[in-house]
Each structure stands twice: as C-alpha cells, then as structure tokens.
Design an enzyme around this catalytic site. Structure first.
Site, mmCIF file in Angstrom:
data_model
loop_
_atom_site.group_PDB
_atom_site.id
_atom_site.type_symbol
_atom_site.label_atom_id
_atom_site.label_comp_id
_atom_site.label_asym_id
_atom_site.label_seq_id
_atom_site.Cartn_x
_atom_site.Cartn_y
_atom_site.Cartn_z
ATOM 1 N N TYR A 289 0.881 -1.174 0.000
ATOM 2 C CA TYR A 289 0.000 0.000 0.000
ATOM 3 C C TYR A 289 0.915 1.219 0.000
ATOM 4 O O TYR A 289 2.075 1.153 -0.377
ATOM 5 C CB TYR A 289 -0.918 -0.090 1.228
ATOM 6 N N ASP B 166 -13.606 6.265 -0.524
ATOM 7 C CA ASP B 166 -12.598 6.202 0.528
ATOM 8 C C ASP B 166 -11.856 7.523 0.689
ATOM 9 O O ASP B 166 -11.475 7.898 1.790
ATOM 10 C CB ASP B 166 -11.608 5.073 0.237
ATOM 11 N N ASP B 167 -11.648 8.241 -0.418
ATOM 12 C CA ASP B 167 -10.925 9.515 -0.347
ATOM 13 C C ASP B 167 -11.724 10.572 0.411
ATOM 14 O O ASP B 167 -11.154 11.401 1.119
ATOM 15 C CB ASP B 167 -10.611 10.022 -1.755
ATOM 16 N N ASN C 244 -0.286 11.721 0.641
ATOM 17 C CA ASN C 244 0.480 10.546 0.229
ATOM 18 C C ASN C 244 0.989 10.724 -1.195
ATOM 19 O O ASN C 244 0.405 11.468 -1.971
ATOM 20 C CB ASN C 244 -0.413 9.301 0.278
ATOM 21 N N LYS D 77 -5.859 -2.027 -2.382
ATOM 22 C CA LYS D 77 -6.954 -1.837 -1.418
ATOM 23 C C LYS D 77 -7.649 -3.151 -1.105
ATOM 24 O O LYS D 77 -7.967 -3.445 0.056
ATOM 25 C CB LYS D 77 -7.976 -0.845 -1.973
ATOM 26 N N GLU E 240 -12.413 5.049 -5.817
ATOM 27 C CA GLU E 240 -11.048 5.286 -5.357
ATOM 28 C C GLU E 240 -10.293 6.172 -6.337
ATOM 29 O O GLU E 240 -10.220 5.880 -7.540
ATOM 30 C CB GLU E 240 -10.326 3.937 -5.223
ATOM 31 N N ASP E 241 -9.751 7.268 -5.837
ATOM 32 C CA ASP E 241 -8.840 8.136 -6.599
ATOM 33 C C ASP E 241 -9.452 8.686 -7.893
ATOM 34 O O ASP E 241 -8.793 8.744 -8.933
ATOM 35 C CB ASP E 241 -7.524 7.408 -6.885
ATOM 36 N N ARG F 285 -6.623 10.643 -10.360
ATOM 37 C CA ARG F 285 -5.955 11.335 -9.240
ATOM 38 C C ARG F 285 -5.386 10.277 -8.295
ATOM 39 O O ARG F 285 -5.908 10.042 -7.217
ATOM 40 C CB ARG F 285 -6.959 12.242 -8.510
#
Length: 613
Positions: free
Chosen positions: A161, A327-328, A469, A232, A304-305, A214
C-alpha cells in the site's frame, strides 16, 4: 491409487468429453472411444503425440482453440494460486494429486515458508522490488501471501500500500505481468455487463474501482492506477477478513491527459485524452447499472482516486441507489475524525472547543471537515451551519472566504466564512489561530518551519496532521514537526515515518491511514447485508477506532492504535457499523446476531492451508 496411464486418460479425457457435450467436436458414438484413446495415449503409430488440436499446423490465418484442464491436480494445481501450497504439500497429498516429482522432496510447514520468504524480502533494498515479489507471491500462492501480510502487517503494509504502491502505479506498465482485475474502457461501451461476466468469480461482495485520474498525490496515471484497487482489496482481505474471491478490482479507462504516458510505447491503457462530460457519465452509468444487475443490490462499490469534480458528483448521484463508499472523501474523514477524538485526551477539551485549519480543499479536506462538523453538531445539538464556522480551509488561491463564494466549486462553498482574503498559509495560521492544522494538499513541504513554529507559539500541544500521500508529498516529516515544535507537537501522517529522537525522548509518529477504517467498515456492511451507506455509520467507525487507543499508546504520543492488532480493531469497527445499520433499518441480514464482535470475527477469512483428500 490409479495407474498413471489410467489417470492421464481421466484427466485429459474429461476435457475432450466436455467438447463433445458442448457440440464443439463432432463424431459418431462408435468412433468416440477409439479416438479418445488415440488422443490421450499419444496418437498414431509413430510414437509421438498426435497434433489433436492443430497447434502444429496452425497459423495466424488458422486460429486454434485454447482448451484447458479444469481439474486442479498435478502441474495445474501448482499453478492455481488459491489451492497451491508449494512445499507444504504432504507426501500423501503429492501422491494423491500427481505432484510427485514436480516438487523438491523437502516438506515445509506454512510457518517455515513464511520465515523463508520474509528473509528473502528483507534482503531487497529497493521497496519496489519487495512490491513485485509480493505481487508474484499473490499470483502463485494466495494463502501464503495473506498469511505473510497479516503476520507482518506493520512491515509489509508500506510495501503493498502507500507509499510503495504509488511508485508501482507510476511504473505499472513496466512491471505488469498478468492482469489482476478487470479493465473496462471506452471500447467496451454498450457491453460492460458482458465484460463483468468474464470475471471468473460470481459471488462478488466488494468492488474497488478507479478511473486513475488522481492517484494518491501523483496525478493522472490513467490505466496504471490499477495498482490502487488491487492494493486496497488485498487489505480488505488481510485486515478486514473479506474473502479474496469476493473482491473485484476494476479500472475504468477513459484515456489519460498525462502526456508522458501517451508518448510511452509501453503504456498499457488507451492512448487518447480523457473522455469528459456526457461520454464519461454515460459510461459510468452503464457500469453502475451493470454491476447492480450482475452482482445484486448489496455489492459494495468503493470509489477510489477519482478527480474532485467527478468524485463528489458520483457519490452524490449513486449513494441513494447503490451501496457506495468513497474512501478519499468518507474513509479519510472517518480515520482523521477518529484521530481527533482520541487526541482530545492529550490536548484537552471537546471537538467544539477547537479551531481547525486545513491546507487543501479537495475530496479529503472537505470530506474530513464535513464529518468533523457533523460530529460536533451531534454532540452539541448545534446546527451544522454553525459548527462549520469552527473549520477553515485554504486552497491554492488562499483562505476560502465569503468574498470568493461566486467563483468556488460547489463542495467548497459551505466553508466560505466571513474574513478578509489571505493568500498564504502562514498568514492564515496567524490570523485564524488554529489548534489543529490538517494537510490534505498533495503538495510536499508546505508545513514550513515558520508554520510549525507559529502553531507551537499559540498552542501548548499543537495537533499537526500531514496527511498527503505518498511520503514525498507529505506536508512535513515527523522529524520536522517534532523538532520545530520543540517536541510538543502531536503528529500523525498519511504515510509512515520512523520514530524520532528529540532531546533524549523518542517520539512515535502515528499514521492516519485509511486502512484502519475501510476494511472493517466494509466487513460491517457485508455481514449485516446493508443496502445503503449512512453518515452515522462513518461516525460509528470513527468512535470504534478511537476506543481502541490504549493509555500505553497515549504515553508514546500516539493517537492511533498499532497495526499489529488490526484484525481485532476491524472486528470492533465492523460490529459498530453493523449495529448502526440495524439501528437505522438498513440491514437486510436477519435476525441480528447477539454478539456482533464475535460474529464479525467468525466471518473473517483465515489464510491457513487446508488438507486435501
């Protein structure tokens, strides 16, 4: 045990017989047995193997059919990651499953295999080498991969991760070996349901999907963002106990605006600029409908992203019709709120007593801010509009204030308060006088020495969260936060940092890692049969995580518990989320279990080898 010749007849014969059943091969009944024997025993009188399937005669103009054996035994069993045990196959199993001679004679226990592999991994000096080694292991021995990850979670989490997964995504085209999920591109528009049916597993409970625009703080990585869903879902299994076969990573490829990738001859995705507008949303609509049609109402879809402009719109659009979770926005908010709640024991007061300043007003920043405001509102019974006034955000243009409201994106408007415009973060810190500074900017080294010193001058114990991150994008390092605050800061980051010694005292930085929340959160939704995500479930998850921090952890300055107990932590989070779902009437699995923690633990996948007949 059957003679080898007879065994070979059975193993190869089943596949050939299936072809006749499906009508793919034609032959009169009287000729079938003779033909089967000829094929299986090696064909004609010349002693060689007959070219049954035409591979030797095939050319580019004469395609062949890729028949495969469906029985997991012998060489096939060793290539099946779900059932392969490597050197842990016993003599009896090797004999019964035609493995004799295909493995060295040594017998290793699973623990010895784990020890051997950890020794190998520790010899690699480059993190990406460890990542590749772990992915190779996952592809050849699934249970050993998860046992390694569970037993060595603090050491291996940064490998599979963040931060290493960021570098892996950047180089995904170069390290790509075999597909680990589904790739759905614009070319599949109109047939996404058919593509989903190509995935071999039918009982899917969790989908993690990205469009790669992203990726962490690294920007648009297009199709190479697949490393994120894969990583994930590895954590869903290792930390939350969701079965690997119930997890499906998906990348939606609508192109990329990354010029470097478009010019890279080894780029694995569509070589075109990103689709936007109606074309993009039509593809997503077809995808969401196909997922629901193929897997049912209760499959969890984790976004995600996605870039800000799509992330908020997709979540708002589908949260009332699907079981969706971003999740973001939501996972980050829940884990950060948990850290703030537990930090109150170190800095004192209630959430309502503190002032919050964010650097970054995207998905993460506004998501965290909204959950903090919601928690304060619930605790104080104050209107949400009032509790938001304790929270200030700085974006690329400066402090978000009411005079900028007309030009702001919709998700930033609730945070536009009355104040004179301020361009720089340092000036905003001095004007707002926050007790908590939170970085979600995706830009490294933005919490400068002057900013941290200003926070320390106004607060006995300034709470500083550098959440971006990977590590290179962190707003400041742990060492900088402790040194510039003269050892008084309470610090946590998004990516891991090593302990820091300052003035003879060792400080252990916490990690505000979403992996604390989403695996247990997802398990809670699955085990209760929840049909929709409610914000109160996020609050329940935050409180459950905060409750796991011990006095021993606080003594080290930690506001999160160690990852060594993550499966236990996930079970408690799952229980609280499920309890809230039952309370809200959103759970479909009835009757409700009496002890939800025990039930959560009983639902968890355990990667221990089974015994084969």
């Amino acid at each position: 045990m059957l003679p080898f010749k007879r065994v070979n007849f059975l193993r190869r014969g089943f596949g050939v017989l299936e072809q006749y059943k499906r009508g793919e091969r034609k032959m009169s009944g009287g000729d079938m047995e003779a033909k089967l024997k000829a094929e299986i025993n090696g064909g004609g009188g010349g002693g060689g193997v007959e070219d049954v399937y035409g591979e030797d005669r095939a050319s580019e103009d004469q395609p062949i059919t890729p028949w495969t054996v469906s029985v997991a035994s012998g060489y096939t069993l060793l290539r099946d990651p779900r059932h392969n045990k490597g050197l842990a196959f016993t003599d009896k199993e090797r004999d019964a499953h035609y493995l004799t001679g295909l493995l060295p004679p040594a017998l290793f226990s699973q623990d010895l295999q784990e020890k051997r592999l950890m020794n190998i991994l520790r010899e690699y000096k480059v993190p990406l080498q460890r990542y590749i080694a772990m992915m190779d292991l996952q592809e050849r021995n699934e249970k050993l991969f998860y046992k390694l990850l569970i037993d060595n979670v603090e050491e291996l989490l940064p490998v599979v991760y963040t931060p290493t997964v960021g570098e892996a995504c950047q180089k995904y085209g170069s390290i790509f070996r075999r597909p680990q999920g589904l790739y759905i591109s614009l070319q599949e528009k109109g047939k996404i349901l058919e593509v989903l049916k190509n995935w071999p597993e039918k009982s899917i409970q969790v989908i993690v999907v990205t469009d790669g625009e992203r990726i962490l703080g690294l920007g648009d990585l297009g199709c190479q963002g697949m490393g994120i869903p894969v990583g994930k879902l590895s954590l869903y299994t290792a930390l939350g106990g969701v079965r690997p076969s119930a997890c499906l990573p998906i990348t939606i490829d609508v192109g990329t605006n990354n010029k470097k990738l478009l010019e890279d001859e080894f780029y694995i995705g569509l070589k075109q600029n990103r689709a936007t507008g109606q074309e993009y949303y039509e593809l997503l609509e077809e995808f969401m409908s196909a997922v629901k049609q193929n897997y049912g109402e209760k499959v969890l879809i984790q976004f995600e992203d996605f870039a800000n402009h799509n992330a908020f719109e997709l979540l708002a659009k589908y949260r009332t019709t699907h079981l969706v979770f971003n999740d973001d926005i939501q996972g980050t908010a829940s884990v950060v709120l948990s850290g703030l709640v537990s930090a109150l024991k170190l800095i004192g007061g209630t959430l309502a007593d503190h002032t919050f300043l964010f650097l970054g007003a995207g998905e993460a920043g506004t998501g965290i801010a909204e959950l903090i405001a919601l928690e304060i509102s619930k605790k104080t019974n104050a209107p949400l509009e009032e509790t938001r006034k304790k929270i200030w955000l700085v974006d690329s243009k400066g402090l978000i204030v009411s005079s900028r409201k007309e030009s702001l994106q919709h998700f930033k408007k609730p945070w536009a308060h009355d104040h004179e415009p301020i361009k720089e973060l340092l000036a905003a810190v001095k004007a707002i006088k926050p007790t908590v500074l939170i970085g979600t900017s995706g830009v490294g080294q933005t919490f400068t020495k002057e900013v941290v010193e200003a926070m320390a001058s106004m607060n006995e114990k300034p709470l500083i969260l550098a959440l971006s991150n990977p590590t290179s994008q962190s707003e400041c390092t742990a060492e900088e936060a402790y040194t510039w605050s003269e050892g008084r800061a309470i610090f946590a980051s998004g990516s891991p940092f090593d302990p820091v010694e300052y003035n003879g005292k060792v400080f252990v930085p916490g990690q505000a890692n979403n992996a604390y929340i989403f695996p247990g959160f997802g398990l809670g939704l699955i085990m209760s049969g929840t049909i929709r995500v409610h914000d109160d479930m996020l609050l329940a998850a935050s409180e459950a995580l905060a409750a796991q921090v011990t006095e021993e952890n606080y003594a080290k300055g930690l506001i999160y518990p160690p990852f060594t107990n993550i499966r236990k932590i996930s079970a408690h989070i799952a229980a609280k989320v499920a309890a809230k779902s039952y309370e809200l009437g959103l759970a479909s699995r009835l009757p409700r279990p009496e002890d939800l923690v025990k039930y959560a633990e009983s639902c968890m996948y355990t990667p221990i080898y089974g015994k084969y007949r």
